[in-house]
Design an enzyme around this catalytic site. Structure first.
Site, PDB file in Angstrom:
ATOM      1  N   SER A 132      40.826  39.904  45.472  1.00 53.30           N
ATOM      2  CA  SER A 132      40.410  38.651  44.847  1.00 53.30           C
ATOM      3  C   SER A 132      41.176  37.522  45.535  1.00 53.30           C
ATOM      4  CB  SER A 132      40.670  38.695  43.336  1.00 53.30           C
ATOM      5  OG  SER A 132      40.245  37.493  42.718  1.00 53.30           O
ATOM      6  N   TYR A 146      33.619  29.368  45.006  1.00 53.10           N
ATOM      7  CA  TYR A 146      34.537  30.420  45.432  1.00 53.10           C
ATOM      8  C   TYR A 146      35.363  30.927  44.258  1.00 53.10           C
ATOM      9  CZ  TYR A 146      38.189  32.816  48.069  1.00 53.10           C
ATOM     10  OH  TYR A 146      39.062  33.768  48.552  1.00 53.10           O
TER      11      TYR A 146
END
Length: 234
Positions: A132, A146
């Protein structure tokens, strides 16, 4: 997990974190399949590159089948590393860029993970590592798309580990701060520098969690550069 001679899949392997992870796992005796759009410069008997765009579930299915056929066994480790970011205000971002990020960063995790889990369940062992970002724990101006994808990766990881933990499968989500990679090539507001973490640092964290005791589970790991702006000026 004893990882020597076991099969690992790493996505997004052309450079950066993916490439560093491939090289480290190979050095530890793993058989590694690299899935990506561009082949890395890796010459090793235990490395098998498969051309694959993780946005396309059919290509992912074919990559999985080619990997299992090539190595002759089930996948023990999956590192979902493929990802990208496009900056811009939400109301100014194109639909195409928004979909590109979600197709790559989120759908790619689903397409890849769903295929390796049955084999891991049968083996009663396995580890899925999702890369992540600190953008998955906070909001960042002009990075709503994003951040949204990386928050999704966090939610998927937390839900999935609870689904598979009783089968002996681990799911770890790693949240890196700034890493010196090509990720920032198209982000004008950030200048890449040696004050950022190295891809090798993230790879070392991946190796650490893989080699932990079977009953010791790293769920979330946040890593950042110690001095992102360099040493304090006197």
């Amino acid at each position: 997990m004893e990882i020597a001679n076991k099969i690992a899949v790493v996505t997004g392997v052309s450079k950066g974190i993916g490439l560093a992870t491939v090289e480290l796992l190979l050095a530890q005796g793993m058989k590694v399949a690299g899935w990506g759009r561009t082949a890395p410069e890796v010459a090793h008997a235990n490395f098998h590159f498969v051309a694959c765009d993780v946005r396309n579930h059919q290509e992912v299915q074919q990559a999985y089948e080619r990997t299992v056929s090539h190595f002759g066994g089930s996948v023990a480790v999956l590192v979902n590393n493929a990802g990208l970011g496009v900056t811009g205000k939400l109301d100014e971002m194109s639909v195409e860029d928004w979909q590109l990020m979600f197709d790559t960063n989120v759908h790619g995790v689903f397409y890849s993970s769903r295929l390796v889990i049955p084999g891991m369940k049968a083996a009663e062992e396995g580890h899925i590592i999702n890369i992540s970002s600190i953008a998955g724990t906070t909001g960042i101006e002009q990075m709503s798309g994003y951040c949204g994808t990386k928050h999704a990766v966090r939610g998927i990881s937390h839900s999935l580990y609870k689904e598979v933990r009783e089968y002996g499968i681990k799911v770890t989500c790693i949240y890196p701060g700034s890493v010196k990679t090509n990720f920032f090539d198209n982000i004008d507001s950030v200048t890449v520098s040696d004050n950022m973490m190295r891809p090798e640092d993230i790879a070392s964290t991946i190796l650490h969690v893989l080699q932990s005791h079977p009953n010791y589970h790293h769920v979330d790991i946040e890593v950042r550069p110690l001095m992102p702006k360099g040493k304090r000026q006197q």
